[in-house]
Design an enzyme around this catalytic site. Sequence first.
Site, PDB file in Angstrom:
ATOM      1  N   LYS A 206     -10.161  -2.001   0.469  1.00 48.85           N
ATOM      2  CA  LYS A 206      -8.915  -1.351   0.032  1.00 48.85           C
ATOM      3  C   LYS A 206      -9.126  -0.411  -1.151  1.00 48.85           C
ATOM      4  O   LYS A 206     -10.119  -0.473  -1.864  1.00 48.85           O
ATOM      5  CB  LYS A 206      -7.852  -2.410  -0.242  1.00 48.85           C
ATOM      6  CG  LYS A 206      -7.375  -2.994   1.093  1.00 48.85           C
ATOM      7  CD  LYS A 206      -5.992  -3.496   1.114  1.00 48.85           C
ATOM      8  CE  LYS A 206      -5.631  -3.881   2.553  1.00 48.85           C
ATOM      9  NZ  LYS A 206      -4.818  -5.078   2.606  1.00 48.85           N
ATOM     10  N   ARG A 240      -8.930 -12.008   5.026  1.00 45.08           N
ATOM     11  CA  ARG A 240      -8.815 -11.021   6.114  1.00 45.08           C
ATOM     12  C   ARG A 240      -9.827  -9.930   5.822  1.00 45.08           C
ATOM     13  O   ARG A 240      -9.676  -9.175   4.866  1.00 45.08           O
ATOM     14  CB  ARG A 240      -7.388 -10.472   6.162  1.00 45.08           C
ATOM     15  CG  ARG A 240      -7.147  -9.510   7.317  1.00 45.08           C
ATOM     16  CD  ARG A 240      -5.720  -8.992   7.307  1.00 45.08           C
ATOM     17  NE  ARG A 240      -5.486  -8.102   8.443  1.00 45.08           N
ATOM     18  CZ  ARG A 240      -5.796  -6.819   8.460  1.00 45.08           C
ATOM     19  NH1 ARG A 240      -6.345  -6.248   7.405  1.00 45.08           N
ATOM     20  NH2 ARG A 240      -5.558  -6.079   9.533  1.00 45.08           N
TER      21      ARG A 240
HETATM   22  N1  HH2 Z   1      -3.869  -5.225   5.480  1.00 43.96           N
HETATM   23  C1  HH2 Z   1      -3.822  -4.293   6.442  1.00 43.96           C
HETATM   24  C2  HH2 Z   1      -3.186  -4.550   7.665  1.00 43.96           C
HETATM   25  N2  HH2 Z   1      -2.630  -5.753   7.918  1.00 43.96           N
HETATM   26  N3  HH2 Z   1      -2.155  -7.961   7.224  1.00 43.96           N
HETATM   27  C3  HH2 Z   1      -2.200  -8.908   6.291  1.00 43.96           C
HETATM   28  N4  HH2 Z   1      -1.669 -10.117   6.532  1.00 43.96           N
HETATM   29  N5  HH2 Z   1      -2.785  -8.687   5.063  1.00 43.96           N
HETATM   30  C4  HH2 Z   1      -3.348  -7.499   4.741  1.00 43.96           C
HETATM   31  O1  HH2 Z   1      -3.862  -7.347   3.603  1.00 43.96           O
HETATM   32  C5  HH2 Z   1      -3.316  -6.447   5.722  1.00 43.96           C
HETATM   33  C6  HH2 Z   1      -2.693  -6.725   6.974  1.00 43.96           C
HETATM   34  C7  HH2 Z   1      -4.455  -2.957   6.197  1.00 43.96           C
HETATM   35  O2  HH2 Z   1      -5.806  -2.972   6.538  1.00 43.96           O
HETATM   36  P1  HH2 Z   1      -6.363  -2.444   7.941  1.00 43.96           P
HETATM   37  O3  HH2 Z   1      -5.818  -3.245   9.070  1.00 43.96           O
HETATM   38  O4  HH2 Z   1      -7.844  -2.389   7.886  1.00 43.96           O
HETATM   39  O5  HH2 Z   1      -5.895  -0.941   8.000  1.00 43.96           O
HETATM   40  P2  HH2 Z   1      -4.748  -0.166   8.783  1.00 43.96           P
HETATM   41  O6  HH2 Z   1      -3.439  -0.781   8.413  1.00 43.96           O
HETATM   42  O7  HH2 Z   1      -4.901   1.255   8.311  1.00 43.96           O
HETATM   43  O8  HH2 Z   1      -5.009  -0.323  10.260  1.00 43.96           O
END
Ligand code: HH2
Length: 260
Positions: A206, A240
């Site tokens: 992040k 995660r």
């Molecule tokens: N972070 C992201 C997405 N979903 N869900 C939970 N529970 N906690 C988190 O910290 C979280 C989440 C963002 O990360 P990522 O899925 O890699 O990216 P994107 O939303 O751009 O697909």
Amino acid sequence: MGVLNVTPDSFSDGGEWFDGDAALAHAADLIADGADILDVGGESTRPGAAPVPEHEELRRVIPIVDAVAARHPETQVSVDTSKLAVARAALDAGATYVNDVTAFRADPGMAALTAERGADCCLMHMLGEPRTMQDDPHYEDVVDDVKAFLHERLERAVAAGISEQRIVLDPGIGFGKSEQHNLELLRRLDEFGSLGVPVVAGWSRKSTLGVITGKPVGERLAASIAAALLSVQHGANILRVHDVTETRDALAVWQALRNA
Ligand code: HH2
């Protein structure tokens, strides 16, 4: 919890696993590396992300959930969605976990669906919505405010019939938070323990880690592992992450030291 984004635009791996075969191969790798839960998402929630229409999210996510659940019955498949139709179709296809970054606010039917299916769920805190959430976020006290929100969402979920044993809570690192807010949430993460359910930490790659290290998103592995271990030290129960094998190794050292 290993992350599998089947999107063209996720902040760290957008486009990498958009192709079905690539997504399934990556799912197999994450599971072989030791992911207990595989979190499949078809809509980026990065700051500024545009919403994805329901039919498109269904098209991206459901074949992957279906194939992963069939090939890896020992792994819990989670669907990272705020849409009722996507969650329902994913549960039909073999998912047993709903990860909703709106904590069931986007669609109130989510709580009833999760209860009815006996699924697990992750309820996350987000201030505002992805398009605008990083525009000068403000809290009285970020830990108290996020904790009060999660407490209210937990009570509502239980009132909707979801067993407390099936609920985990997530302070939502980077979701409407400044660097200082994220660091304060990490420093005082153990305060979330009084909510009585497992706590998720999602620091992987992040932007706060980019601010601290000055590194672009593809070079934040070491910083992500540091944040993951510190989260565990401060009481996180579920991590995660995008990089399961490296995180597992770091955790193994942690656990060996604890058991020594
Ligand atoms: N972070 C992201 C997405 N979903 N869900 C939970 N529970 N906690 C988190 O910290 C979280 C989440 C963002 O990360 P990522 O899925 O890699 O990216 P994107 O939303 O751009 O697909």
